[in-house]
Write a protein that holds these residues in place. Structure first.
Motif, PDB file in Angstrom:
ATOM      1  N   ALA A  84      -0.668  -0.865  14.223  1.00 15.98           N
ATOM      2  CA  ALA A  84      -0.716  -1.097  12.765  1.00 15.98           C
ATOM      3  C   ALA A  84      -1.836  -0.404  12.123  1.00 15.98           C
ATOM      4  N   GLY A  85      -3.156  -0.052  12.708  1.00 17.90           N
ATOM      5  CA  GLY A  85      -4.248   0.323  12.387  1.00 17.90           C
ATOM      6  C   GLY A  85      -4.009   1.984  12.086  1.00 17.90           C
ATOM      7  N   THR A  86      -3.287   2.557  13.088  1.00 16.85           N
ATOM      8  CA  THR A  86      -3.066   3.785  13.162  1.00 16.85           C
ATOM      9  C   THR A  86      -2.120   4.263  11.867  1.00 16.85           C
ATOM     10  N   ALA A  87      -0.901   3.420  11.788  1.00 19.04           N
ATOM     11  CA  ALA A  87      -0.208   3.645  10.957  1.00 19.04           C
ATOM     12  C   ALA A  87      -0.584   3.541   9.337  1.00 19.04           C
ATOM     13  N   LEU A  88      -1.406   2.426   8.927  1.00 21.54           N
ATOM     14  CA  LEU A  88      -2.218   2.342   7.880  1.00 21.54           C
ATOM     15  C   LEU A  88      -3.225   3.419   7.633  1.00 21.54           C
ATOM     16  N   LEU A  89      -3.934   3.915   8.510  1.00 20.65           N
ATOM     17  CA  LEU A  89      -4.945   5.077   8.422  1.00 20.65           C
ATOM     18  C   LEU A  89      -4.252   6.292   7.986  1.00 20.65           C
ATOM     19  N   ASP A  90      -2.774   6.722   8.515  1.00 19.89           N
ATOM     20  CA  ASP A  90      -2.145   7.757   8.253  1.00 19.89           C
ATOM     21  C   ASP A  90      -1.588   7.616   6.780  1.00 19.89           C
ATOM     22  N   ALA A  91      -1.201   6.436   6.552  1.00 19.83           N
ATOM     23  CA  ALA A  91      -0.761   6.245   5.259  1.00 19.83           C
ATOM     24  C   ALA A  91      -1.640   6.309   4.100  1.00 19.83           C
ATOM     25  N   LEU A  92      -2.804   5.816   4.298  1.00 21.74           N
ATOM     26  CA  LEU A  92      -3.924   5.878   3.416  1.00 21.74           C
ATOM     27  C   LEU A  92      -4.475   7.526   3.260  1.00 21.74           C
ATOM     28  N   ASP A  99      -3.039  11.623  -4.206  1.00 17.07           N
ATOM     29  CA  ASP A  99      -3.644  10.661  -5.426  1.00 17.07           C
ATOM     30  C   ASP A  99      -2.722   9.657  -5.908  1.00 17.07           C
ATOM     31  N   ALA A 100      -2.036   9.036  -4.810  1.00 15.90           N
ATOM     32  CA  ALA A 100      -1.119   8.042  -5.244  1.00 15.90           C
ATOM     33  C   ALA A 100      -1.643   6.754  -5.213  1.00 15.90           C
ATOM     34  N   ALA A 101      -2.051   6.356  -6.233  1.00 12.06           N
ATOM     35  CA  ALA A 101      -3.145   5.017  -6.382  1.00 12.06           C
ATOM     36  C   ALA A 101      -2.425   3.883  -5.894  1.00 12.06           C
ATOM     37  N   ALA A 102      -1.265   3.758  -6.114  1.00 12.19           N
ATOM     38  CA  ALA A 102      -0.423   2.417  -5.828  1.00 12.19           C
ATOM     39  C   ALA A 102      -0.400   2.408  -4.402  1.00 12.19           C
ATOM     40  N   LEU A 103      -0.172   3.430  -3.722  1.00 15.64           N
ATOM     41  CA  LEU A 103       0.167   3.449  -2.209  1.00 15.64           C
ATOM     42  C   LEU A 103      -1.333   3.208  -1.586  1.00 15.64           C
ATOM     43  N   VAL A 104      -2.308   3.621  -2.206  1.00  7.95           N
ATOM     44  CA  VAL A 104      -3.550   3.690  -1.477  1.00  7.95           C
ATOM     45  C   VAL A 104      -4.036   2.107  -1.779  1.00  7.95           C
ATOM     46  N   ASP A 105      -3.727   1.613  -2.829  1.00 10.67           N
ATOM     47  CA  ASP A 105      -4.056   0.004  -3.168  1.00 10.67           C
ATOM     48  C   ASP A 105      -3.132  -0.705  -1.993  1.00 10.67           C
ATOM     49  N   VAL A 106      -2.034  -0.486  -1.973  1.00  7.93           N
ATOM     50  CA  VAL A 106      -1.271  -1.263  -0.864  1.00  7.93           C
ATOM     51  C   VAL A 106      -1.864  -0.955   0.654  1.00  7.93           C
ATOM     52  N   ALA A 107      -2.147   0.056   1.159  1.00  6.20           N
ATOM     53  CA  ALA A 107      -2.900   0.327   2.387  1.00  6.20           C
ATOM     54  C   ALA A 107      -4.103  -0.529   2.474  1.00  6.20           C
ATOM     55  N   GLN A 108      -4.736  -0.302   1.476  1.00  4.99           N
ATOM     56  CA  GLN A 108      -6.234  -0.962   1.285  1.00  4.99           C
ATOM     57  C   GLN A 108      -6.044  -2.514   1.575  1.00  4.99           C
ATOM     58  N   LYS A 109      -4.995  -3.204   0.674  1.00  2.42           N
ATOM     59  CA  LYS A 109      -4.896  -4.459   0.609  1.00  2.42           C
ATOM     60  C   LYS A 109      -4.412  -5.107   1.905  1.00  2.42           C
ATOM     61  N   MET A 110      -3.511  -4.369   2.675  1.00  5.00           N
ATOM     62  CA  MET A 110      -2.606  -4.545   4.047  1.00  5.00           C
ATOM     63  C   MET A 110      -3.767  -4.743   5.079  1.00  5.00           C
ATOM     64  N   ALA A 111      -4.772  -3.591   4.867  1.00  7.25           N
ATOM     65  CA  ALA A 111      -6.019  -3.474   5.786  1.00  7.25           C
ATOM     66  C   ALA A 111      -6.895  -4.860   5.767  1.00  7.25           C
ATOM     67  N   SER A 112      -6.990  -5.044   4.411  1.00  2.00           N
ATOM     68  CA  SER A 112      -8.074  -5.916   4.225  1.00  2.00           C
ATOM     69  C   SER A 112      -7.384  -7.431   4.800  1.00  2.00           C
ATOM     70  N   ARG A 113      -6.125  -7.726   4.544  1.00  4.90           N
ATOM     71  CA  ARG A 113      -5.479  -8.749   4.897  1.00  4.90           C
ATOM     72  C   ARG A 113      -5.507  -9.190   6.313  1.00  4.90           C
ATOM     73  N   ALA A 114      -5.326  -8.083   7.252  1.00  5.12           N
ATOM     74  CA  ALA A 114      -5.171  -7.920   8.397  1.00  5.12           C
ATOM     75  C   ALA A 114      -6.567  -7.922   9.203  1.00  5.12           C
ATOM     76  N   ARG A 115      -7.650  -7.594   8.280  1.00  8.14           N
ATOM     77  CA  ARG A 115      -8.881  -7.611   8.677  1.00  8.14           C
ATOM     78  C   ARG A 115      -9.178  -6.472   9.688  1.00  8.14           C
ATOM     79  N   LYS A 178     -11.865  -0.890   0.742  1.00 16.29           N
ATOM     80  CA  LYS A 178     -11.387   0.352   0.707  1.00 16.29           C
ATOM     81  C   LYS A 178     -11.597   0.744   2.475  1.00 16.29           C
ATOM     82  N   LEU A 179     -12.766   0.491   2.777  1.00 20.22           N
ATOM     83  CA  LEU A 179     -13.087   0.768   4.351  1.00 20.22           C
ATOM     84  C   LEU A 179     -12.467  -0.368   5.230  1.00 20.22           C
ATOM     85  N   GLY A 180     -11.883  -1.305   4.805  1.00 14.50           N
ATOM     86  CA  GLY A 180     -11.435  -2.572   5.514  1.00 14.50           C
ATOM     87  C   GLY A 180     -12.682  -3.006   6.484  1.00 14.50           C
ATOM     88  N   ALA A 181     -13.937  -3.086   5.731  1.00 17.51           N
ATOM     89  CA  ALA A 181     -15.128  -3.739   6.479  1.00 17.51           C
ATOM     90  C   ALA A 181     -15.223  -4.955   6.067  1.00 17.51           C
TER      91      ALA A 181
END
Length: 205
Positions: A84-92, A99-115, A178-181
């Motif tokens: 999941a982390g690898t796929a999210l990083l590639d997607a981000l 500069d696809a803000a909507a996709l960036v937002d989805v990737a960051q939120k998914m990473a944040s939810r999954a910690r 954004k960093l999932g930190a």
């Protein structure tokens, strides 16, 4: 068109299953949408990976990013955090490049939810894409992160950048997302790990 609708609107996939199954796929794009459709319906990360390969071969980077997000979600459902982390990083990375803000937002939120910290997944990325040198951060956020890495508080950051402490806090929150930190320390560590700042800049402890 039905394949496109089925791929983009998951709620339609069940209703279109029988009909779409007998439709021809005369073009590579149609075949890719068929794969996405099958992945949405099955939730199988390996099928999502097939879709990623197809879109990559076609040079359709936005659709590739969408399929990577699907693969990440499927991997999380099955408990595979590394995949999941690898796929999210590639997607981000792709979304940031486009500069696809909507996709960036989805990737960051998914990473944040999954910690998941996307920074810590960099070495595991295998798709061939390189991590953005700014990790998706704006110039102002990079300035703030540099000061965070030096150990400054929100008030200290505000004084350095001539902004309010509240604004500094907002920037810090966005950086963590954004960093999932999970903390300022983790964000600073990610910054140093990716060489964003000179070695002379100290991380907080």
């Amino acid at each position: 068109m039905l394949l496109v609708l089925g791929a983009r609107i998951p709620e339609l996939t069940v209703d279109l299953t029988e009909f779409a199954a007998v439709l021809p796929s005369p073009t590579p794009v149609g075949a890719a949408y068929r794969t996405v459709y099958a992945a949405v319906r099955s939730g199988d990360s390996t099928i999502w990976t097939d879709a990623v390969r197809q879109w990559r071969a076609l040079g359709e980077r936005e659709e590739e990013a969408r399929s990577l997000l699907g693969a990440a979600e499927a991997a999380l459902v099955h408990g595979d955090r590394t995949e999941a982390g690898t796929a999210l990083l590639d997607a981000l990375t792709i979304a940031t490049d486009l500069d696809a803000a909507a996709l960036v937002d989805v990737a960051q939120k998914m990473a944040s939810r999954a910690r998941l910290s996307l920074g810590t997944q960099a070495k595991g990325a295998s798709s061939g894409h390189q991590v953005s040198s700014t990790l998706g951060l704006t110039p102002r956020e990079l300035e703030v992160l540099r000061l965070v890495a030096q150990g400054l508080s929100n008030r200290g950051i505000a004084e350095e950048l001539f902004i309010s402490a509240n604004t500094a806090g907002v920037h810090v929150s966005r950086i963590l997302t954004k960093l999932g930190a999970a903390s300022r320390t983790e964000a600073a560590a990610a910054a140093h790990r990716h060489g964003l700042f000179p070695a002379s800049v100290r991380g907080i402890v």
